[in-house]
Design a protein around this motif. Structure first.
Motif, short mmCIF file in Angstrom:
data_model
loop_
_atom_site.label_atom_id
_atom_site.label_comp_id
_atom_site.label_asym_id
_atom_site.label_seq_id
_atom_site.Cartn_x
_atom_site.Cartn_y
_atom_site.Cartn_z
N PHE A 109 0.84 -1.20 0.00
CA PHE A 109 0.00 0.00 0.00
C PHE A 109 0.87 1.25 0.00
N SER A 110 1.87 1.22 -0.87
CA SER A 110 2.82 2.34 -0.95
C SER A 110 2.16 3.64 -1.40
N ASP A 111 0.97 3.54 -2.03
CA ASP A 111 0.25 4.74 -2.45
C ASP A 111 -0.52 5.39 -1.31
N GLN A 112 -0.52 4.74 -0.14
CA GLN A 112 -1.20 5.29 1.03
C GLN A 112 -0.16 5.86 1.99
N PRO A 113 -0.13 7.18 2.18
CA PRO A 113 0.90 7.81 3.02
C PRO A 113 0.95 7.27 4.46
N LEU A 114 -0.20 6.81 4.97
CA LEU A 114 -0.23 6.35 6.36
C LEU A 114 0.13 4.87 6.52
N ALA A 115 0.43 4.19 5.42
CA ALA A 115 0.68 2.75 5.50
C ALA A 115 1.81 2.38 6.46
N PRO A 116 2.99 3.04 6.42
CA PRO A 116 4.06 2.66 7.35
C PRO A 116 3.66 2.85 8.81
N ALA A 117 2.96 3.96 9.10
CA ALA A 117 2.53 4.22 10.48
C ALA A 117 1.48 3.20 10.92
N LEU A 118 0.60 2.85 10.00
CA LEU A 118 -0.44 1.87 10.34
C LEU A 118 0.19 0.50 10.59
N ALA A 119 1.18 0.14 9.81
CA ALA A 119 1.88 -1.13 10.02
C ALA A 119 2.50 -1.17 11.41
N GLN A 120 3.08 -0.06 11.82
CA GLN A 120 3.69 0.01 13.14
C GLN A 120 2.62 -0.13 14.23
N LEU A 121 1.49 0.55 14.03
CA LEU A 121 0.39 0.47 15.00
C LEU A 121 -0.13 -0.95 15.12
N LEU A 122 -0.30 -1.61 13.99
CA LEU A 122 -0.81 -2.98 13.99
C LEU A 122 0.16 -3.93 14.67
N SER A 123 1.44 -3.70 14.51
CA SER A 123 2.44 -4.57 15.12
C SER A 123 2.39 -4.51 16.65
N CYS A 124 1.83 -3.42 17.17
CA CYS A 124 1.70 -3.27 18.63
C CYS A 124 0.45 -3.95 19.17
N GLY A 125 -0.44 -4.36 18.27
CA GLY A 125 -1.65 -5.06 18.69
C GLY A 125 -2.62 -4.21 19.48
N SER A 126 -2.67 -2.91 19.19
CA SER A 126 -3.50 -2.03 20.00
C SER A 126 -4.72 -1.51 19.25
N THR A 127 -5.07 -2.11 18.13
CA THR A 127 -6.23 -1.65 17.36
C THR A 127 -7.50 -2.36 17.83
#
Length: 284
Positions: A109-127
């Motif tokens: 999802f390189s066309d989505q600017p928030l993709a790297p931040a979202l990946a980091q958030l998901l890796s924390c399991g806090s969604t």
């Protein structure tokens, strides 16, 4: 809720709260004038559960004014809450993380600017998470590249419905245990599928197969052969056409919305039906 409570006090009327998916089932049962205990498969995008959770892929046992949750879809990550319903790529990213493929998110999802931040958030399991069938469709649309951002409500499932021509069940595309339907095998295949039309066929076919087994198991264990099919996902032509036929072949009696819509357009009818049955039960 506050307005309802105030009106209840001013008019000296009882305030009866009705759970969203119970109301969906109630609307179908009201339309068919069916008062005996029944099963209900309720598939929609979101409804608040009994303890505030996000529900939407539910198997219920409805007995008038009361219900029991017999099963549900396995929870999916809902990154961004309501934003995930409008941006299917978020649901797809959540699925990739759950499948142990979180490292793919930023690249896919390189066309989505928030993709790297979202990946980091998901890796924390806090969604937050949801059991909603509508979000399963959104995740599939995001994984298949059919729709990354919806321009109107229901667009991703509608696009998938239009793509599907010959729904076919993927072998071992789901698992069922303790009433929980888990579509991880299907989602894994969709994540690697290069043909969106084939993916749409597998999604619909596997979902229909899984729902049939879900219903049959519950019907046999509870001794109930009538099942209401309701919620906004039952605007999908493939589900409405194929699922009832499969259920009937298994000796079940499916009830579908006819005069009323299966989605939130009939919620008030379902609320009234449930409330009436609670009042009548309290009088006996």
């Amino acid at each position: 809720t506050r307005l309802a409570e105030r009106l209840s006090d001013e008019l000296e009327l009882p305030l009866l709260q009705v759970q969203h998916h119970h109301a969906h089932a109630g609307a179908i049962l009201a339309e068919h004038r069916y008062d005996a205990p029944a099963l209900a498969i309720v598939l929609d995008g979101h409804g608040t559960g009994s303890s505030g959770e996000s529900w939407g892929g539910e198997l219920l046992l409805v007995n008038g004014g009361e219900f029991e949750r017999l099963g549900h879809f396995a929870p999916l990550a809902l990154p961004g809450g309501d934003h995930a319903a409008r941006e299917p790529w978020r649901m797809a990213a959540g699925v990739l993380q759950q499948l142990g493929r979180g490292e793919e998110i930023a690249r896919r999802f390189s066309d989505q600017p928030l993709a790297p931040a979202l990946a980091q958030l998901l890796s924390c399991g806090s969604t937050p998470v949801t059991t909603a069938a509508g979000r399963l469709f959104d995740a599939a649309a995001g994984l298949l590249g059919v729709c990354r951002r919806a321009s109107f409500e229901g667009e991703p499932p509608m696009l998938l419905e239009a793509l599907a021509q010959q729904p076919r069940a993927m072998p071992d595309g789901y698992s069922l245990g303790n009433g929980v339907l888990n579509f991880s095998p299907l989602l894994t295949s969709l994540a690697d599928c290069k043909d969106p039309a084939l993916g749409a066929d597998m999604l619909h076919g596997t979902l229909i197969e899984a729902l049939t087994e879900w219903a049959v198991q519950a019907a046999r264990s509870r001794g109930i052969d009538t099942i209401a099919l309701c919620g906004g996902c039952f605007l999908n032509a493939h589900l409405v056409r194929e699922l009832p036929k499969k259920l009937q072949k298994q000796g079940l009696r499916p009830l579908l919305a006819k005069a009323m819509p299966p989605n939130d357009g009939a919620i008030s009818l379902g609320q009234a039906w449930v409330a009436q049955r609670r009042v009548l039960a309290s009088m006996h």
